[in-house]
Write an enzyme that holds these catalytic residues in place. Structure first.
Site, PDB file in Angstrom:
ATOM      1  N   ASP A   1     -10.747   2.554   0.767  1.00  0.00           N
ATOM      2  CA  ASP A   1     -10.542   3.960   1.088  1.00  0.00           C
ATOM      3  C   ASP A   1     -11.797   4.730   0.687  1.00  0.00           C
ATOM      4  OD1 ASP A   1      -8.017   4.105   2.257  1.00  0.00           O
ATOM      5  OD2 ASP A   1      -7.011   3.992   0.313  1.00  0.00           O
TER       6      ASP A   1
ATOM      7  N   ARG B   1      -9.849  -6.345  12.897  1.00  0.00           N
ATOM      8  CA  ARG B   1      -8.900  -5.781  13.841  1.00  0.00           C
ATOM      9  C   ARG B   1      -9.589  -4.521  14.339  1.00  0.00           C
ATOM     10  NH1 ARG B   1      -5.248  -7.374  17.068  1.00  0.00           N
ATOM     11  NH2 ARG B   1      -3.604  -5.837  17.329  1.00  0.00           N
TER      12      ARG B   1
ATOM     13  N   ARG C   1       0.155   5.316  16.594  1.00  0.00           N
ATOM     14  CA  ARG C   1       0.394   6.683  16.131  1.00  0.00           C
ATOM     15  C   ARG C   1      -0.291   7.703  17.027  1.00  0.00           C
ATOM     16  NH1 ARG C   1      -2.250   5.413  10.172  1.00  0.00           N
ATOM     17  NH2 ARG C   1      -4.165   4.514  10.941  1.00  0.00           N
TER      18      ARG C   1
ATOM     19  N   GLU D   1      -3.663   6.151  19.066  1.00  0.00           N
ATOM     20  CA  GLU D   1      -4.414   5.061  18.439  1.00  0.00           C
ATOM     21  C   GLU D   1      -3.845   3.714  18.893  1.00  0.00           C
ATOM     22  OE1 GLU D   1      -5.333   6.120  14.325  1.00  0.00           O
ATOM     23  OE2 GLU D   1      -5.093   4.003  13.827  1.00  0.00           O
TER      24      GLU D   1
ATOM     25  N   TYR E   1     -11.348  -3.600   2.769  1.00  0.00           N
ATOM     26  CA  TYR E   1     -10.736  -2.396   3.315  1.00  0.00           C
ATOM     27  C   TYR E   1     -10.671  -1.310   2.235  1.00  0.00           C
ATOM     28  CZ  TYR E   1      -7.935   0.973   5.645  1.00  0.00           C
ATOM     29  OH  TYR E   1      -7.536   2.159   6.187  1.00  0.00           O
TER      30      TYR E   1
ATOM     31  N   ARG F   1       0.838  -1.220   0.000  1.00  0.00           N
ATOM     32  CA  ARG F   1       0.000   0.000   0.000  1.00  0.00           C
ATOM     33  C   ARG F   1       0.860   1.251   0.000  1.00  0.00           C
ATOM     34  NH1 ARG F   1      -5.279   0.587   2.152  1.00  0.00           N
ATOM     35  NH2 ARG F   1      -4.704   2.403   3.358  1.00  0.00           N
TER      36      ARG F   1
ATOM     37  N   ARG G   1       9.823   5.407  -2.988  1.00  0.00           N
ATOM     38  CA  ARG G   1      10.296   6.350  -4.011  1.00  0.00           C
ATOM     39  C   ARG G   1      11.778   6.629  -3.870  1.00  0.00           C
ATOM     40  NH1 ARG G   1       6.235  10.062  -2.035  1.00  0.00           N
ATOM     41  NH2 ARG G   1       4.269   9.453  -3.031  1.00  0.00           N
TER      42      ARG G   1
HETATM   43  P1  FAD Z   1     -18.964   3.283   7.357  1.00  0.00           P
HETATM   44  O1  FAD Z   1     -18.330   4.606   7.409  1.00  0.00           O
HETATM   45  O2  FAD Z   1     -18.502   2.236   8.323  1.00  0.00           O
HETATM   46  O3  FAD Z   1     -20.549   3.468   7.515  1.00  0.00           O
HETATM   47  C1  FAD Z   1     -21.431   2.418   7.810  1.00  0.00           C
HETATM   48  C2  FAD Z   1     -22.504   2.959   8.757  1.00  0.00           C
HETATM   49  O4  FAD Z   1     -23.503   1.947   8.960  1.00  0.00           O
HETATM   50  C3  FAD Z   1     -21.971   3.308  10.142  1.00  0.00           C
HETATM   51  O5  FAD Z   1     -22.246   4.652  10.451  1.00  0.00           O
HETATM   52  C4  FAD Z   1     -22.706   2.342  11.074  1.00  0.00           C
HETATM   53  O6  FAD Z   1     -23.025   2.913  12.328  1.00  0.00           O
HETATM   54  C5  FAD Z   1     -23.970   2.035  10.272  1.00  0.00           C
HETATM   55  N1  FAD Z   1     -24.595   0.775  10.656  1.00  0.00           N
HETATM   56  C6  FAD Z   1     -24.034  -0.456  10.721  1.00  0.00           C
HETATM   57  N2  FAD Z   1     -24.931  -1.359  11.134  1.00  0.00           N
HETATM   58  C7  FAD Z   1     -26.108  -0.712  11.310  1.00  0.00           C
HETATM   59  C8  FAD Z   1     -27.393  -1.106  11.741  1.00  0.00           C
HETATM   60  N3  FAD Z   1     -27.662  -2.373  12.100  1.00  0.00           N
HETATM   61  N4  FAD Z   1     -28.376  -0.179  11.833  1.00  0.00           N
HETATM   62  C9  FAD Z   1     -28.119   1.129  11.521  1.00  0.00           C
HETATM   63  N5  FAD Z   1     -26.903   1.560  11.121  1.00  0.00           N
HETATM   64  C10 FAD Z   1     -25.903   0.651  11.008  1.00  0.00           C
HETATM   65  N6  FAD Z   1     -10.042   6.194   3.950  1.00  0.00           N
HETATM   66  C11 FAD Z   1      -9.366   7.125   3.217  1.00  0.00           C
HETATM   67  O7  FAD Z   1      -9.681   7.329   2.048  1.00  0.00           O
HETATM   68  N7  FAD Z   1      -8.340   7.867   3.772  1.00  0.00           N
HETATM   69  C12 FAD Z   1      -7.936   7.696   5.067  1.00  0.00           C
HETATM   70  O8  FAD Z   1      -7.011   8.384   5.526  1.00  0.00           O
HETATM   71  C13 FAD Z   1      -8.622   6.707   5.851  1.00  0.00           C
HETATM   72  N8  FAD Z   1      -8.250   6.496   7.121  1.00  0.00           N
HETATM   73  C14 FAD Z   1      -8.904   5.551   7.856  1.00  0.00           C
HETATM   74  C15 FAD Z   1      -8.489   5.349   9.161  1.00  0.00           C
HETATM   75  C16 FAD Z   1      -9.117   4.409   9.949  1.00  0.00           C
HETATM   76  C17 FAD Z   1      -8.671   4.194  11.362  1.00  0.00           C
HETATM   77  C18 FAD Z   1     -10.192   3.627   9.398  1.00  0.00           C
HETATM   78  C19 FAD Z   1     -10.881   2.592  10.230  1.00  0.00           C
HETATM   79  C20 FAD Z   1     -10.609   3.841   8.092  1.00  0.00           C
HETATM   80  C21 FAD Z   1      -9.966   4.786   7.296  1.00  0.00           C
HETATM   81  N9  FAD Z   1     -10.372   5.033   5.983  1.00  0.00           N
HETATM   82  C22 FAD Z   1      -9.689   5.966   5.242  1.00  0.00           C
HETATM   83  C23 FAD Z   1     -11.499   4.275   5.350  1.00  0.00           C
HETATM   84  C24 FAD Z   1     -12.853   5.013   5.440  1.00  0.00           C
HETATM   85  O9  FAD Z   1     -13.222   5.169   6.794  1.00  0.00           O
HETATM   86  C25 FAD Z   1     -13.935   4.197   4.705  1.00  0.00           C
HETATM   87  O10 FAD Z   1     -13.589   4.003   3.356  1.00  0.00           O
HETATM   88  C26 FAD Z   1     -15.355   4.815   4.714  1.00  0.00           C
HETATM   89  O11 FAD Z   1     -15.683   5.399   5.934  1.00  0.00           O
HETATM   90  C27 FAD Z   1     -16.351   3.722   4.400  1.00  0.00           C
HETATM   91  O12 FAD Z   1     -17.662   4.223   4.323  1.00  0.00           O
HETATM   92  P2  FAD Z   1     -18.893   3.202   4.430  1.00  0.00           P
HETATM   93  O13 FAD Z   1     -20.118   3.986   4.206  1.00  0.00           O
HETATM   94  O14 FAD Z   1     -18.653   2.010   3.578  1.00  0.00           O
HETATM   95  O15 FAD Z   1     -18.806   2.629   5.926  1.00  0.00           O
HETATM   96  N1  UDP Z   2       3.577   0.363   8.125  1.00  0.00           N
HETATM   97  C1  UDP Z   2       4.725   0.235   8.874  1.00  0.00           C
HETATM   98  N2  UDP Z   2       5.255   1.363   9.445  1.00  0.00           N
HETATM   99  C2  UDP Z   2       4.711   2.588   9.305  1.00  0.00           C
HETATM  100  C3  UDP Z   2       3.531   2.713   8.532  1.00  0.00           C
HETATM  101  C4  UDP Z   2       2.977   1.569   7.962  1.00  0.00           C
HETATM  102  O1  UDP Z   2       5.236  -0.865   9.043  1.00  0.00           O
HETATM  103  O2  UDP Z   2       5.248   3.562   9.860  1.00  0.00           O
HETATM  104  C5  UDP Z   2       2.989  -0.869   7.534  1.00  0.00           C
HETATM  105  C6  UDP Z   2       1.972  -1.555   8.473  1.00  0.00           C
HETATM  106  O3  UDP Z   2       2.071  -2.952   8.315  1.00  0.00           O
HETATM  107  C7  UDP Z   2       0.648  -1.046   7.943  1.00  0.00           C
HETATM  108  C8  UDP Z   2       0.929  -1.010   6.428  1.00  0.00           C
HETATM  109  O4  UDP Z   2       2.293  -0.579   6.338  1.00  0.00           O
HETATM  110  O5  UDP Z   2      -0.425  -1.922   8.263  1.00  0.00           O
HETATM  111  C9  UDP Z   2       0.029  -0.091   5.655  1.00  0.00           C
HETATM  112  O6  UDP Z   2       0.139   1.235   6.187  1.00  0.00           O
HETATM  113  P1  UDP Z   2      -0.991   2.327   6.038  1.00  0.00           P
HETATM  114  O7  UDP Z   2      -0.497   3.597   6.550  1.00  0.00           O
HETATM  115  O8  UDP Z   2      -1.527   2.265   4.654  1.00  0.00           O
HETATM  116  O9  UDP Z   2      -2.067   1.749   7.050  1.00  0.00           O
HETATM  117  P2  UDP Z   2      -3.558   2.255   7.359  1.00  0.00           P
HETATM  118  O10 UDP Z   2      -3.733   3.619   6.786  1.00  0.00           O
HETATM  119  O11 UDP Z   2      -4.374   1.212   6.701  1.00  0.00           O
HETATM  120  O12 UDP Z   2      -3.649   2.203   8.835  1.00  0.00           O
END
Ligand code: FAD
Ligand code: UDP
Length: 367
Positions: free
Chosen positions: A348, A247, A278, A298, A346, A170, A174
Site C-alpha cells: 500500500d 494480475r 467494481r 474495473e 503488493y 486484508r 468487526r
Molecule cells: P509505481 O507507482 O508503480 O511507480 C513506478 C514507476 O516506475 C511507474 O510510474 C513506471 O512508469 C516507472 N517505470 C517502470 N519501469 C520504468 C522504466 N524502464 N523506465 C522509466 N520508468 C519506469 N495503495 C493504497 O495505499 N491505497 C489504495 O487504495 C490503493 N489502491 C490501489 C488500487 C490499485 C488498482 C492498485 C494497482 C494499487 C493500489 N494501491 C493502493 C497501491 C499503490 O498504487 C502503490 O503502493 C504505489 O503506487 C507504489 O508506488 P511505487 O513507486 O512503488 O510504484
Molecule cells: N473481496 C471479496 N469481496 C469484496 C471485496 C473483497 O471477496 O467485496 C476479497 C477479494 O478476494 C479481494 C480481497 O478480498 O482480492 C482483498 O480485498 P481488497 O479490497 O483489499 O482488494 P484490493 O484493494 O487489493 O483490490
C-alpha cells in the site's frame, strides 16, 4: 557525473526518495516512461473531477510519521472508505460488520451474528488451507456465496479454493456497526488529487517523462553516481530467469450527464452477471458537487507481456523466481531497488512511503 542519483520511476518510492535527497543538497534526475509522474497514484482532472486513473487510491496509515510526512505536500480530506457490495439488486455494507450481518440475516446483536456464523462454519476445518475455507470460517457460507466467491474469482481469475487464505485477511471483520474499510488511525484523499501531492514532492527536482531507462541504459548509467530503480525487477535483469506473473486490470471510464450515479465512491459487484469487479464514482472521494459525474468500471484480466503489471501473484512458482532475482540484486553495485515492482510486493502507499524514508535515512548515513 552530472547527478548524484538517477531515479528510475516517478512513482511514490522514487519521488519521496528524491525529495529526501534534495533536502541533503544531493542532485537527482527522475525519469519515467509514462507521460506523467505519480505512478499508479496518478489522478487527472476530467470535468473538474480528480479521476484516479489507475484505480481508487485511498491513503491510510497508523504510522504518525508517515501521515505527517505526506501532509507536508497536500491537505488530506476526511474521506473514509466505506464501499458498498451489490449482489444482483441486494445492497450490503463492507467490510464485514454488524450492518452486513444484520442485512444478511436480520440479526441485531453481536452475539446473534457470531452464533449465525458459528452455525455456518465447517467445524472440521481447524486450520484453513485456502481462501474459500478461510472465508467460510470467518463469515459463514451465506456471505461467502454472495459477497466473496464470485468477486474473488473475477479478481484473481482462479477459484477461491486455489488461492492463499491470507488474501481475505486484508479485510477487517468487526462485530460493531462500523463501515470503515480500514482499521488505520489516519485516512484521507489529498485535496486537489494525488497529482498535486506529487507536484509538491518533485518541486525543484529534474524530471524527464516519456523516458524509458532501457532505451538508453548506458547513457543513464553514466549520468549519475548511484541508481535507484523502481521498475519491474525481472525486466532489469532482462528476464534471464523468466517473467514474474501479475494480475492486470483494464479501466473503462465514462462521463455521465448526471450529478450522482451510485451515491458512493466505491461499489463492488459481487455476482457473476457482470465482468467488472467494481465501479468507482470519483467525485465522491472529494465530496464533489459538479453537475456531471465520472465513473470507472474495473475489469480484472490475465497479465500478458506489455500489459501494466498491477497485482503480484504470490504463488510458489513466482516466489522461487523472485528468490533468484533477489540474489542477482544483491550482486549489483551502485544500483538500489525499491517500491512495489522492484520488490514484487503488493505494497500500500503508506508502506512505500515508509520504505522510501527508511532507505533515504540509510543513504544519509553514507553521505
Ligand atoms: P509505481 O507507482 O508503480 O511507480 C513506478 C514507476 O516506475 C511507474 O510510474 C513506471 O512508469 C516507472 N517505470 C517502470 N519501469 C520504468 C522504466 N524502464 N523506465 C522509466 N520508468 C519506469 N495503495 C493504497 O495505499 N491505497 C489504495 O487504495 C490503493 N489502491 C490501489 C488500487 C490499485 C488498482 C492498485 C494497482 C494499487 C493500489 N494501491 C493502493 C497501491 C499503490 O498504487 C502503490 O503502493 C504505489 O503506487 C507504489 O508506488 P511505487 O513507486 O512503488 O510504484
Ligand atoms: N473481496 C471479496 N469481496 C469484496 C471485496 C473483497 O471477496 O467485496 C476479497 C477479494 O478476494 C479481494 C480481497 O478480498 O482480492 C482483498 O480485498 P481488497 O479490497 O483489499 O482488494 P484490493 O484493494 O487489493 O483490490
Amino acid at each position: 557525473m552530472k547527478y548524484d542519483y538517477l531515479i528510475v520511476g516517478a512513482g511514490l518510492f522514487g519521488s519521496v526518495f528524491a525529495r529526501e535527497m534534495l533536502k541533503k543538497n544531493k542532485t537527482c534526475l527522475v525519469i519515467d516512461k509514462r507521460s506523467h509522474f505519480g505512478g499508479n497514484c496518478y489522478t487527472e482532472k476530467i470535468e473538474d473531477i480528480n479521476v484516479h486513473k489507475y484505480g481508487a487510491h485511498i491513503f491510510h496509515t497508523s504510522n504518525k510519521a508517515v501521515w505527517e510526512y505526506v501532509n507536508q505536500f497536500a491537505n488530506f480530506n476526511n474521506y473514509i472508505n466505506s464501499p458498498i457490495a451489490r449482489y444482483h439488486n441486494e445492497i450490503y455494507n463492507l467490510p464485514f460488520n454488524m450492518n452486513t450481518f444484520s442485512k444478511m440475516w436480520g440479526v441485531i446483536t453481536p452475539d446473534e451474528a457470531k452464533a449465525k456464523i458459528e452455525s455456518q462454519k465447517n467445524t472440521s476445518i481447524k486450520e484453513p488451507q485456502n481462501l474459500e475455507e478461510q472465508a467460510i470460517s470467518l463469515v459463514g457460507i451465506d456471505i461467502y456465496e454472495k459477497l466473496i466467491k464470485h468477486y474473488t474469482k473475477k479478481q484473481w481469475g482462479r477459484a477461491p479454493k486455489e488461492l492463499p487464505a491470507f488474501i481475505i485477511k486484508r479485510l477487517p471483520l468487526r462485530f460493531t456497526y462500523n463501515n470503515n474499510y480500514f482499521n488505520d488511525t489516519y485516512q484521507g484523499i489529498p485535496v486537489g488529487g494525488y497529482s498535486l501531492l506529487f507536484e509538491n514532492l518533485l518541486k525543484g527536482i529534474d524530471v524527464q517523462l516519456n523516458t524509458d531507462y532501457f532505451n538508453n541504459k548506458p547513457y543513464f548509467d553514466d549520468i549519475a553516481k548511484k541508481i535507484i530503480y523502481t521498475g519491474p525487477v525481472d525486466r532489469y535483469f532482462d528476464y534471464c530467469y523468466g517473467e514474474l506473473e501479475y494480475r492486470s486490470l483494464s479501466f473503462q471510464t465514462e462521463i455521465l450527464e448526471l450529478e450522482n450515479y451510485q451515491g458512493n465512491a466505491v461499489v463492488n459487484y459481487t455476482d457473476d452477471t457482470v465482468d467488472f469487479t467494481r465501479i468507482i464514482e470519483h467525485k465522491h472521494f472529494e465530496f464533489g458537487k459538479q453537475k456531471k459525474t465520472v465513473i470507472t468500471k474495473e475489469f480484472p484480466k490475465e497479465w500478458n507481456t506489455g500489459d501494466e503489471p498491477y497485482y503480484p501473484v504470490n504463488n510458489e512458482k513466482n516466489t522461487i523466481l523472485l528468490d533468484k532475482y533477489t540474489k542477482l540484486k544483491e550482486k549489483e553495485k551502485n544500483v538500489y531497488f525499491g517500491g512495489r515492482l522492484a520488490e514484487y510486493k503488493y505494497y500500500d502507499m503508506h508502506q512505500v512511503v515508509e520504505n522510501a524514508l527508511n532507505f533515504a535515512k540509510k543513504e544519509e548515513l553514507k553521505l
